[in-house]
Scaffold this active site. Structure first.
Site, PDB file in Angstrom:
ATOM      1  N   GLY A   1     150.967 103.668  38.498  1.00  0.00           N
ATOM      2  CA  GLY A   1     149.549 103.328  38.332  1.00  0.00           C
ATOM      3  C   GLY A   1     149.467 102.194  37.315  1.00  0.00           C
ATOM      4  O   GLY A   1     150.459 101.490  37.074  1.00  0.00           O
TER       5      GLY A   1
ATOM      6  N   ILE B   1     149.409 102.250  34.094  1.00  0.00           N
ATOM      7  CA  ILE B   1     150.332 102.384  32.958  1.00  0.00           C
ATOM      8  C   ILE B   1     151.764 102.124  33.407  1.00  0.00           C
ATOM      9  O   ILE B   1     152.526 101.433  32.720  1.00  0.00           O
ATOM     10  CB  ILE B   1     150.165 103.770  32.283  1.00  0.00           C
ATOM     11  CG1 ILE B   1     148.743 103.878  31.696  1.00  0.00           C
ATOM     12  CG2 ILE B   1     151.212 103.996  31.190  1.00  0.00           C
ATOM     13  CD1 ILE B   1     148.341 105.254  31.209  1.00  0.00           C
TER      14      ILE B   1
ATOM     15  N   ARG C   1     153.312 107.830  44.925  1.00  0.00           N
ATOM     16  CA  ARG C   1     152.741 108.393  46.155  1.00  0.00           C
ATOM     17  C   ARG C   1     152.510 107.275  47.177  1.00  0.00           C
ATOM     18  O   ARG C   1     152.870 107.386  48.331  1.00  0.00           O
ATOM     19  CB  ARG C   1     151.408 109.042  45.767  1.00  0.00           C
ATOM     20  CG  ARG C   1     150.790 109.940  46.760  1.00  0.00           C
ATOM     21  CD  ARG C   1     149.593 110.583  46.120  1.00  0.00           C
ATOM     22  NE  ARG C   1     148.987 109.642  45.165  1.00  0.00           N
ATOM     23  CZ  ARG C   1     147.686 109.503  44.978  1.00  0.00           C
ATOM     24  NH1 ARG C   1     146.828 110.228  45.644  1.00  0.00           N
ATOM     25  NH2 ARG C   1     147.217 108.658  44.087  1.00  0.00           N
ATOM     26  N   THR C   2     151.907 106.179  46.727  1.00  0.00           N
ATOM     27  CA  THR C   2     151.737 105.053  47.643  1.00  0.00           C
ATOM     28  C   THR C   2     152.530 103.862  47.114  1.00  0.00           C
ATOM     29  O   THR C   2     152.597 103.633  45.903  1.00  0.00           O
ATOM     30  CB  THR C   2     150.243 104.639  47.748  1.00  0.00           C
ATOM     31  OG1 THR C   2     149.727 104.566  46.431  1.00  0.00           O
ATOM     32  CG2 THR C   2     149.436 105.645  48.549  1.00  0.00           C
TER      33      THR C   2
ATOM     34  N   ILE D   1     155.343 110.300  29.474  1.00  0.00           N
ATOM     35  CA  ILE D   1     154.066 109.932  28.832  1.00  0.00           C
ATOM     36  C   ILE D   1     152.900 110.242  29.781  1.00  0.00           C
ATOM     37  O   ILE D   1     151.791 109.740  29.599  1.00  0.00           O
ATOM     38  CB  ILE D   1     154.028 108.438  28.403  1.00  0.00           C
ATOM     39  CG1 ILE D   1     154.314 107.503  29.595  1.00  0.00           C
ATOM     40  CG2 ILE D   1     154.981 108.177  27.271  1.00  0.00           C
ATOM     41  CD1 ILE D   1     153.978 106.031  29.311  1.00  0.00           C
TER      42      ILE D   1
ATOM     43  N   ARG E   1     151.841 113.751  31.981  1.00  0.00           N
ATOM     44  CA  ARG E   1     151.290 115.055  31.601  1.00  0.00           C
ATOM     45  C   ARG E   1     152.432 116.060  31.517  1.00  0.00           C
ATOM     46  O   ARG E   1     153.386 116.014  32.314  1.00  0.00           O
ATOM     47  CB  ARG E   1     150.281 115.548  32.649  1.00  0.00           C
ATOM     48  CG  ARG E   1     148.884 115.000  32.472  1.00  0.00           C
ATOM     49  CD  ARG E   1     148.205 115.512  31.201  1.00  0.00           C
ATOM     50  NE  ARG E   1     146.864 114.980  31.040  1.00  0.00           N
ATOM     51  CZ  ARG E   1     146.552 113.837  30.429  1.00  0.00           C
ATOM     52  NH1 ARG E   1     147.508 113.096  29.890  1.00  0.00           N
ATOM     53  NH2 ARG E   1     145.296 113.436  30.322  1.00  0.00           N
TER      54      ARG E   1
ATOM     55  N   GLU F   1     149.857 122.195  24.399  1.00  0.00           N
ATOM     56  CA  GLU F   1     149.628 121.323  23.240  1.00  0.00           C
ATOM     57  C   GLU F   1     148.607 121.968  22.322  1.00  0.00           C
ATOM     58  O   GLU F   1     147.546 122.362  22.809  1.00  0.00           O
ATOM     59  CB  GLU F   1     149.139 119.950  23.711  1.00  0.00           C
ATOM     60  CG  GLU F   1     150.198 119.226  24.541  1.00  0.00           C
ATOM     61  CD  GLU F   1     149.734 117.866  25.078  1.00  0.00           C
ATOM     62  OE1 GLU F   1     148.609 117.446  24.773  1.00  0.00           O
ATOM     63  OE2 GLU F   1     150.500 117.247  25.814  1.00  0.00           O
TER      64      GLU F   1
ATOM     65  N   HIS G   1     151.162 113.748  21.535  1.00  0.00           N
ATOM     66  CA  HIS G   1     150.245 113.158  22.525  1.00  0.00           C
ATOM     67  C   HIS G   1     149.436 112.003  21.911  1.00  0.00           C
ATOM     68  O   HIS G   1     148.215 112.087  21.772  1.00  0.00           O
ATOM     69  CB  HIS G   1     149.310 114.250  23.090  1.00  0.00           C
ATOM     70  CG  HIS G   1     148.739 113.887  24.426  1.00  0.00           C
ATOM     71  ND1 HIS G   1     148.447 114.800  25.393  1.00  0.00           N
ATOM     72  CD2 HIS G   1     148.411 112.688  24.957  1.00  0.00           C
ATOM     73  CE1 HIS G   1     147.954 114.195  26.468  1.00  0.00           C
ATOM     74  NE2 HIS G   1     147.925 112.896  26.216  1.00  0.00           N
ATOM     75  N   ILE G   2     150.166 110.933  21.582  1.00  0.00           N
ATOM     76  CA  ILE G   2     149.516 109.792  20.908  1.00  0.00           C
ATOM     77  C   ILE G   2     149.599 108.509  21.735  1.00  0.00           C
ATOM     78  O   ILE G   2     149.504 107.408  21.190  1.00  0.00           O
ATOM     79  CB  ILE G   2     150.120 109.559  19.501  1.00  0.00           C
ATOM     80  CG1 ILE G   2     151.654 109.431  19.559  1.00  0.00           C
ATOM     81  CG2 ILE G   2     149.703 110.657  18.534  1.00  0.00           C
ATOM     82  CD1 ILE G   2     152.289 108.923  18.256  1.00  0.00           C
ATOM     83  N   GLY G   3     149.787 108.664  23.044  1.00  0.00           N
ATOM     84  CA  GLY G   3     149.950 107.484  23.910  1.00  0.00           C
ATOM     85  C   GLY G   3     148.912 106.403  23.673  1.00  0.00           C
ATOM     86  O   GLY G   3     149.239 105.229  23.533  1.00  0.00           O
TER      87      GLY G   3
HETATM   88  C1  GLV Z   1     145.765 110.775  27.625  1.00  0.00           C
HETATM   89  O1  GLV Z   1     146.682 111.450  27.887  1.00  0.00           O
HETATM   90  C2  GLV Z   1     144.842 110.311  28.597  1.00  0.00           C
HETATM   91  O2  GLV Z   1     144.824 110.817  29.722  1.00  0.00           O
HETATM   92  O3  GLV Z   1     144.065 109.404  28.263  1.00  0.00           O
END
Ligand code: GLV
Length: 319
Positions: free
Chosen positions: A155, A157, A177-178, A235, A237, A266, A285-287
């Site tokens: 996607g 990201i 997936r695609t 990064i 889920r 989490e 979870h600080i992406g």
């Molecule tokens: C973080 O994980 C988000 O989905 O923005």
């Protein structure tokens, strides 16, 4: 009269904007979620709510909030929300795509390099006073240069991650997936099956959202297919990974190391076996956590709430 519930403490400049459209009830803590009972009570006469991924938006919410028109989720992922249910009730759900893409890709890259070069382990070693002298293989890690990197989930990201890889002279593969044929040339990324991605990659990067299709995708079988010195980064889920299988794969040296910014549960349980392994690097979870990006995510939520309450189309609807 509009009432907006905000489930976390956010800067006053955003609250002010919401106060221009109605009454605002804010949970006054930024690091702990609004207790469930309090949240449900606050929703009683709410027309809008601003939530984070800690809030589970389900049937109970529907029962508690008969006047709810919009849920603005401060995240791009929305697996915390029962989308079909909200859609069936005519509640608009919005998320925060776009604004966090580059920041999240940067964190993924940071984590990948940190794991590859054992940065956290090495820093702990220095802090613990264990550093005696230079050593030929002291914290010898793994090069990204000329490595095969497989991205699962192409996607926004995933693509931002691939663009960064180009500068490191790597061979990029992806599975999604695609297929995105149009982007392949620009990204220099080769579309491969999931099995090929696992078998050929020196680094496996998961950026996938949680869906019925991706849940537990990285299981026993998947880790067994990976190279013995593969590095696994997640990064996307947490629940895309079977964590018991991951622990076993690390213990049995079926893969080399992992870096996780997302966990099934989490915050992580402090008894979790991953915490005692020095080849597992865990982040909270600080992406998307740069100040500017978090500001932009909050502003997007505020804009979406304003638009929906004004009976206009939101900028970034999920449904
Ligand atoms: C973080 O994980 C988000 O989905 O923005």
């Amino acid at each position: 009269m509009q009432k907006i519930v905000v489930s976390r403490k956010i800067p006053q400049k955003f609250i002010k904007q919401l106060e221009d459209i109605g009454e605002v009830e804010v949970w006054d803590a930024s690091l702990t979620p609004m207790p469930r009972e309090k949240f449900l009570t606050a929703l009683k006469d709410a027309t809008a709510c601003f939530v984070t991924l800690s809030e589970i938006m389900d049937e109970e919410v529907i029962e508690a909030a008969p006047n709810l028109k919009v849920i603005a989720n401060m995240a791009v992922g929305y697996d915390n929300i029962d989308i079909d249910l909200m859609q069936s009730k005519g509640i608009v759900v919005t998320n925060t795509p776009g604004v966090l893409t580059e920041t999240t890709a940067e964190l993924g890259f940071t984590l990948m390099l940190a794991v590859a070069r054992r940065v956290v382990e090495a820093e702990t070693y220095v802090q613990n006073g264990e550093w005696q002298s230079w050593g030929p293989y002291l914290f010898a890690g793994k090069d990204l240069y000329q490595a095969n990197v497989g991205i699962y989930g192409m996607g926004d990201i995933g693509k931002a991650f691939a663009r960064r890889l180009k500068g490191f002279n790597t061979n990029i593969m992806y599975h999604n997936r695609t297929r995105h044929k149009d982007d392949e040339e620009a990204l220099g990324a080769l579309y491969v099956s999931f099995e090929t991605l696992l078998k050929e990659s020196d680094f496996v990067i998961c950026t996938a959202p949680l869906t019925a299709e991706t849940r537990d995708k990285f299981d026993d079988k998947a880790f067994k297919m990976m190279k013995k010195d593969a590095i696994f980064i997640n990064i996307g889920r947490g629940a895309v990974v079977d964590e018991e299988a991951l622990v076993k794969a690390l213990q049995n040296e079926e893969i080399k190391a992992c870096g996780l910014d997302v966990l099934r549960e989490e915050p992580i349980d402090m008894q979790h076996p991953l915490l005692s392994m020095n080849n597992a690097t865990i982040l909270p979870h600080i992406g998307s956590a740069s100040v500017i990006t978090r500001d932009r995510m909050i502003q997007l939520c505020v804009d979406n709430i304003k638009l929906v309450l004004d009976e206009k189309d939101p900028k970034t609807p999920v449904v």
